[in-house]
Design an enzyme around this catalytic site. Structure first.
Site, PDB file in Angstrom:
ATOM      1  N   ASP A 139      -8.337 -32.252 -11.012  1.00 29.35           N
ATOM      2  CA  ASP A 139      -6.696 -31.913 -11.071  1.00 29.35           C
ATOM      3  C   ASP A 139      -5.760 -32.393 -11.710  1.00 29.35           C
ATOM      4  OD1 ASP A 139      -5.028 -31.076  -8.881  1.00 29.35           O
ATOM      5  OD2 ASP A 139      -4.329 -32.724  -8.144  1.00 29.35           O
ATOM      6  N   LYS A 159      -7.694 -32.313  -3.143  1.00 31.74           N
ATOM      7  CA  LYS A 159      -6.503 -33.475  -2.884  1.00 31.74           C
ATOM      8  C   LYS A 159      -6.790 -33.832  -0.930  1.00 31.74           C
ATOM      9  CE  LYS A 159      -3.484 -33.020  -5.326  1.00 31.74           C
ATOM     10  NZ  LYS A 159      -1.848 -32.479  -6.339  1.00 31.74           N
ATOM     11  N   SER A 212      -4.687 -26.985  -5.587  1.00 31.16           N
ATOM     12  CA  SER A 212      -5.002 -28.982  -6.438  1.00 31.16           C
ATOM     13  C   SER A 212      -4.234 -29.246  -5.417  1.00 31.16           C
ATOM     14  CB  SER A 212      -3.774 -28.774  -7.518  1.00 31.16           C
ATOM     15  OG  SER A 212      -3.247 -29.492  -6.973  1.00 31.16           O
ATOM     16  N   ARG A 216      -0.801 -27.843 -15.753  1.00 28.27           N
ATOM     17  CA  ARG A 216       0.327 -26.487 -15.199  1.00 28.27           C
ATOM     18  C   ARG A 216       1.838 -27.511 -15.354  1.00 28.27           C
ATOM     19  NH1 ARG A 216      -1.655 -27.066 -10.407  1.00 28.27           N
ATOM     20  NH2 ARG A 216      -0.496 -25.435  -8.996  1.00 28.27           N
ATOM     21  N   HIS A 220      -0.331 -31.530   5.688  1.00 30.35           N
ATOM     22  CA  HIS A 220       0.082 -31.122   4.084  1.00 30.35           C
ATOM     23  C   HIS A 220       1.680 -30.183   4.227  1.00 30.35           C
ATOM     24  CE1 HIS A 220       0.521 -31.471   0.149  1.00 30.35           C
ATOM     25  NE2 HIS A 220       0.065 -29.801   0.127  1.00 30.35           N
TER      26      HIS A 220
END
Lengths: 451, 451
Positions: free
Chosen positions: B177, B203, B199, B184, B98
């Site tokens: 989320d 995922k 978050s 947010r 990520h």
């Protein structure tokens, strides 16, 4: 942690403002400008800023605080979101007092007619009971026929005719506060001093008053338990009032025990009427006179607070305050004969005496719990929808410092709802601490802020 | 400041929990329990806690922070609000990486086929472009026919057939989320490290992976400008991954300049394909190999990171990674011939060269502004609804440290939307600082956290 690309669009013009940028600024401890605060408050009143943004902003304010200047700007913006009454054509100053709420606090019912009788105007907008504390509107409604839902025109007429008038918050008054208050209640943002201050002040200033006396309660039965908290709020309230051009003072008063002896709506009207007859309990009489004295002094009706006190006492002794109260009750549709005949007040079917188990001195009272016991009996609301039982309540026979012998009554419970009696008694049984040694006496008025 | 009377009702049982009490606890700096966090997250997913309470809670979290333990509990609760893919029947480990987002970051397109070719599974759920940064899904859609909106069944089929698969967040994945992220964005609570971590992780963990490599970008073109912020987030991500039982490492990598030379969707696919042919720019090639090496190592396919690197390089040199990419493009409906014929990628009608005004060394690049120039040209979205122009973008010819002579190209702008060319060029003209002295070289990989 993406910085919002649209941030670049935020300018000082309301047309280009975005709520998210103002929330971010407050989140980071920044001080919002007049325009920025106006944008959010206007958005609250007109519905153009959604609930989720308002509540994020309220939480940021609660966590980061607001400067004194911001608090005054917020107050003015909230005031400006609705109508401000204009009583400038009246010949004398308009004054009011605000209490932060306590148990057995029925001073409004006394000081309004006393100060009106002294020649000032008291346009009093009050609230309903909240939590363990009673509300002036609920108390007045214990008088048969008394209407508190006056239109602005009716309110003005009552004020002109009687020198005082009692009303509730109308949709025209500080609509931004109405929306924000409802949100604060469910988002744990009730406790912010800046938000408390702006909420109180915006509603009071909508009365078009010249001066304001705050009664900031501290102690077990108050929302602020410590004197420090109370003084901080008092300073903020007085400072804000002065910033918006009003004369103001705040009394920090004791709420470790109920004020007076009676708690519950009709019971409190009864006790207020006793004070107006010059026969009420000492603490309640004294506080009513001091509050009225400050209102009279700040309203320019006396040269000193001492002179204001003498004037207030004279209004009571002469029966003129009682006449004023009789007039305003009649004006607002109520049965004014109640002033001279207390049996016209609703009375509970049952009474239960709670007695001391041992002898000694009352050294502590769980004042909040006593207030809550009255709520349980129907004297207040546990949910907004609950109906009030005007007759229900508690009469306290012994207070902190009083000597008591085992078997003597500590308090009496007035009830209609038999099914709730047990719960209330259970609460009250643990509400009095009796010990061998007499406690130190604490003063009723602990401090005066802004004098 | 009324303490809510109903507070007394709050217990540890979800049936008796109330959102307002949990918001208050966090507001006061308290640590929420597993049940309390689950109550709020479940309420977000199922709609039983309203937006205004969620946003007050998000702001309280942003102001007061969350402990490491709370962050892990939040991650697990958000993960548990949706489906978690189960690829346990597959014969090898599942790994993913990520990136926190940067300019020109097309590493996902390279590492997924490289690691899959090395014998691991890469079930990659990615996002769209955000702000000035591109998104893997947008890039893949520059390949004619490529579908990223796979059902879970299609995603599984692609993963089994090719060793890697590319998809977007489906409604089944971490629905809490989705709701919280939308809130947010409009409540200035994007920046909370705990919320960012939960978050991202919820995922990624929904992919059913065993190990995760984080590429935390820092510098002008990253969301985190300072290395300190990046390291803090990296430590939180790695710690959270370990608390939920995953192997993880985070690379802190440079984003003071674009990664590689090409920015824009088709341009980035092109450059990724160049890397897979062993001909990409040095920085991009190096980072892809290191990221793939860590994935291979954490996935248990090599005994060391060094061995993982050799394996990754071999997958590129042998053409096996390219074969894998070809296969997955075809599997997901795309024109796989693009891998061998770059002219099959969309190409902009116009190209404009921007040249250096003076000679010297490039000492600084406004990396975020360069990314934003690509967005202006249509390479990204300014609003969610905007359409992407896959061909638009910027090709950087000189980067920090490069010598340049006056008149030499600094970058080339690829555009279809002529009306936006002026704005983009204006942004780019102020994006290169050229000075007489060569700057110090900074390493591409600044730190490794959790190794």
């Amino acid at each position: 942690m993406p910085p919002d690309p649209r941030l670049l669009m935020a300018g000082s013009s309301p047309a280009l403002m975005r709520a998210v940028d103002l929330i971010r600024k407050k989140r980071d401890g920044g001080e919002l400008t007049r325009d920025e605060i106006a944008f959010l408050v206007d958005g609250a009143a007109r519905g153009t800023v959604p609930d989720y943004q308002l509540s994020a902003w309220l939480m940021a304010v609660t966590c980061r605080g607001m400067s004194r200047a911001e608090t005054a700007l917020l107050t003015e913006a909230m005031l400006g979101s609705g109508e401000v009454m204009d009583f400038s054509a009246l010949g004398a100053a308009k004054v009011d007092k605000h209490s932060t709420g306590g148990v057995g606090d029925k001073t409004s019912l006394v000081v309004a007619p006393v100060v009106a009788a002294a020649g000032l105007y008291v346009p009093m907008i009050s609230g309903r009971g909240l939590g363990h504390t009673g509300g002036t509107l609920d108390k007045l409604e214990a008088i048969r026929g008394f209407r508190v839902d006056l239109s602005l025109a009716e309110f003005r007429a009552a004020l002109e005719a009687c020198g005082c008038a009692f009303g509730g918050q109308t949709p025209e008054i500080a609509p931004a506060d109405k929306r924000l208050y409802a949100l604060r209640d469910v988002t744990a943002t009730v406790e912010s001093p800046a938000l408390i201050c702006a909420s109180i002040m915006s509603k009071k200033l909508a009365e078009g008053i010249d001066a304001l006396v705050f009664d900031v309660k501290v102690g077990d039965g108050a929302f602020m338990k410590s004197e420090g908290e109370g003084v901080a709020l008092a300073e903020l309230l007085v400072d804000t009032a002065k910033r918006v051009g009003k004369r103001a003072v705040a009394l920090i008063t004791d709420m470790d025990k109920p004020l007076g002896r009676k708690i519950g709506n009709a019971l409190e009207v009864e006790e207020a009427l006793e004070v107006l007859r010059g026969r009420g309990p000492d603490d309640l009489c004294a506080l009513c006179v001091v509050l009225a004295a400050w209102m009279i002094f700040l309203g320019g009706r006396s040269a000193s607070v001492e002179e204001g006190k003498r004037l207030a006492e004279e209004m009571i002794a002469s029966g003129r305050a009682r006449d004023t109260f009789r007039r305003v009750i009649k004006q607002q549709g109520g049965d004014e004969r109640v002033v001279d005949d207390l049996t016209r007040l609703p009375r509970a079917r049952g009474t239960e005496i709670m007695r001391a188990r041992n002898s000694g001195f009352v050294t502590r009272m769980a004042c909040e719990r006593i207030g809550r016991a009255s709520v349980v009996l129907g004297g207040g609301r546990e949910k907004k929808e609950d109906a009030i039982d005007p007759a229900a309540g508690v009469v306290v026979e012994k207070k902190i410092g009083d000597a008591v012998r085992a078997g003597e009554p500590l308090c009496a419970v007035h009830y209609n709802a038999e099914e709730r009696l047990g719960e209330a008694l259970q609460m009250l049984e643990t509400s009095f601490v009796i010990a061998a040694e007499a406690p130190q006496r604490t003063p009723l008025i602990r401090r005066i802020v802004g004098a």
